[in-house]
Design a protein around this motif. Structure first.
Motif, short mmCIF file in Angstrom:
data_model
loop_
_atom_site.label_atom_id
_atom_site.label_comp_id
_atom_site.label_asym_id
_atom_site.label_seq_id
_atom_site.Cartn_x
_atom_site.Cartn_y
_atom_site.Cartn_z
N GLY A 28 0.82 -1.21 0.00
CA GLY A 28 0.00 0.00 0.00
C GLY A 28 0.85 1.26 0.00
O GLY A 28 0.51 2.24 -0.66
N LYS A 29 1.95 1.23 0.72
CA LYS A 29 2.83 2.40 0.78
C LYS A 29 3.51 2.66 -0.56
O LYS A 29 3.70 3.81 -0.94
N ILE A 30 3.88 1.61 -1.27
CA ILE A 30 4.58 1.80 -2.53
C ILE A 30 3.63 1.85 -3.72
O ILE A 30 4.08 1.93 -4.86
N SER A 31 2.34 1.81 -3.48
CA SER A 31 1.37 1.72 -4.58
C SER A 31 1.43 2.93 -5.51
O SER A 31 1.30 2.78 -6.73
N SER A 33 4.06 4.78 -6.29
CA SER A 33 5.22 4.57 -7.15
C SER A 33 4.97 3.45 -8.15
O SER A 33 5.42 3.51 -9.29
N PHE A 34 4.24 2.43 -7.71
CA PHE A 34 3.91 1.31 -8.60
C PHE A 34 3.11 1.80 -9.80
O PHE A 34 3.39 1.42 -10.93
N TYR A 35 2.12 2.65 -9.56
CA TYR A 35 1.30 3.16 -10.66
C TYR A 35 2.10 4.09 -11.56
O TYR A 35 1.95 4.06 -12.77
N ILE A 36 2.92 4.93 -10.97
CA ILE A 36 3.68 5.91 -11.75
C ILE A 36 4.73 5.24 -12.64
O ILE A 36 4.94 5.65 -13.77
N ILE A 37 5.38 4.20 -12.14
CA ILE A 37 6.47 3.57 -12.88
C ILE A 37 5.95 2.72 -14.04
O ILE A 37 6.72 2.37 -14.94
N GLN A 38 4.66 2.43 -14.08
CA GLN A 38 4.11 1.62 -15.16
C GLN A 38 4.27 2.28 -16.52
O GLN A 38 4.56 1.60 -17.51
N ILE A 39 4.09 3.57 -16.59
CA ILE A 39 4.11 4.27 -17.87
C ILE A 39 5.47 4.15 -18.56
O ILE A 39 5.54 3.74 -19.72
N PRO A 40 6.59 4.49 -17.88
CA PRO A 40 7.88 4.33 -18.56
C PRO A 40 8.17 2.88 -18.95
O PRO A 40 8.75 2.63 -20.02
N ILE A 41 7.77 1.94 -18.12
CA ILE A 41 8.01 0.53 -18.44
C ILE A 41 7.24 0.13 -19.68
O ILE A 41 7.78 -0.49 -20.60
N MET A 42 5.98 0.50 -19.75
CA MET A 42 5.16 0.15 -20.92
C MET A 42 5.66 0.84 -22.18
O MET A 42 5.66 0.25 -23.26
N LEU A 43 6.06 2.10 -22.07
CA LEU A 43 6.60 2.79 -23.24
C LEU A 43 7.88 2.13 -23.73
O LEU A 43 8.08 1.98 -24.95
N TYR A 44 8.73 1.73 -22.81
CA TYR A 44 9.96 1.05 -23.21
C TYR A 44 9.65 -0.29 -23.87
O TYR A 44 10.20 -0.61 -24.92
N GLY A 74 11.72 3.74 -6.24
CA GLY A 74 11.11 5.07 -6.29
C GLY A 74 10.58 5.51 -4.94
O GLY A 74 10.70 6.67 -4.56
N TYR A 75 10.00 4.59 -4.21
CA TYR A 75 9.45 4.92 -2.89
C TYR A 75 10.55 5.34 -1.93
O TYR A 75 10.43 6.35 -1.24
N HIS A 76 11.64 4.57 -1.92
CA HIS A 76 12.70 4.85 -0.95
C HIS A 76 13.62 6.00 -1.38
O HIS A 76 14.14 6.71 -0.51
N LEU A 77 13.80 6.21 -2.67
CA LEU A 77 14.72 7.26 -3.12
C LEU A 77 14.03 8.58 -3.45
O LEU A 77 14.69 9.63 -3.46
N ILE A 78 12.73 8.55 -3.72
CA ILE A 78 12.04 9.79 -4.11
C ILE A 78 10.93 10.14 -3.12
O ILE A 78 10.91 11.24 -2.56
N TYR A 85 11.03 16.15 3.49
CA TYR A 85 11.35 17.53 3.14
C TYR A 85 10.12 18.42 3.29
O TYR A 85 10.17 19.47 3.93
N PHE A 86 9.02 18.00 2.68
CA PHE A 86 7.82 18.82 2.72
C PHE A 86 7.19 18.87 4.11
O PHE A 86 6.59 19.87 4.48
N LYS A 87 7.34 17.82 4.87
CA LYS A 87 6.83 17.83 6.25
C LYS A 87 7.58 18.87 7.07
O LYS A 87 6.98 19.63 7.84
N LYS A 88 8.91 18.93 6.90
CA LYS A 88 9.71 19.94 7.60
C LYS A 88 9.33 21.34 7.15
O LYS A 88 9.23 22.26 7.97
N LYS A 89 9.14 21.53 5.85
CA LYS A 89 8.77 22.84 5.31
C LYS A 89 7.42 23.30 5.87
O LYS A 89 7.26 24.45 6.24
#
Length: 96
Positions: A28-31, A33-44, A74-78, A85-89
């Protein structure tokens, strides 16, 4: 999804107990990123004509595995650093 909705509507919540397990919580937490990463994979994969020789099940497993790995990365690096960052801001802005 239909099974989950039917169980939720008929108040058979014991059938949904597995959704509280740690692996499902992590999925659920990585979902996002899972949806977002589908587009580049499918295009490739769409640009690659030599992958047609794979069967449907093999292609699904490869796409799912690559997508899952990309979502974890993507979840862990982005996502997590962006959340921090945004929570601190936001806390800094409202603390004034």
């Amino acid at each position: 999804m239909i099974v989950i909705l039917v169980c939720a509507c008929t108040f058979k919540m014991s059938a949904l107990i597995f959704l509280g397990w740690k692996p499902f919580e992590y999925l659920g937490k990585i979902s996002y990123s899972f949806y977002i990463i589908q587009i580049p994979i499918m295009l490739y994969l769409d640009s690659r004509n030599d992958l047609i020789s794979f069967g449907c099940l093999e292609m699904f497993l490869v796409i799912f595995g690559v997508n899952l790995l990309g979502a974890i990365i993507g979840y862990h690096l982005i996502e997590l650093p962006a959340h921090k960052y945004f929570k601190k801001k936001i806390q800094f802005t409202f603390a004034k």
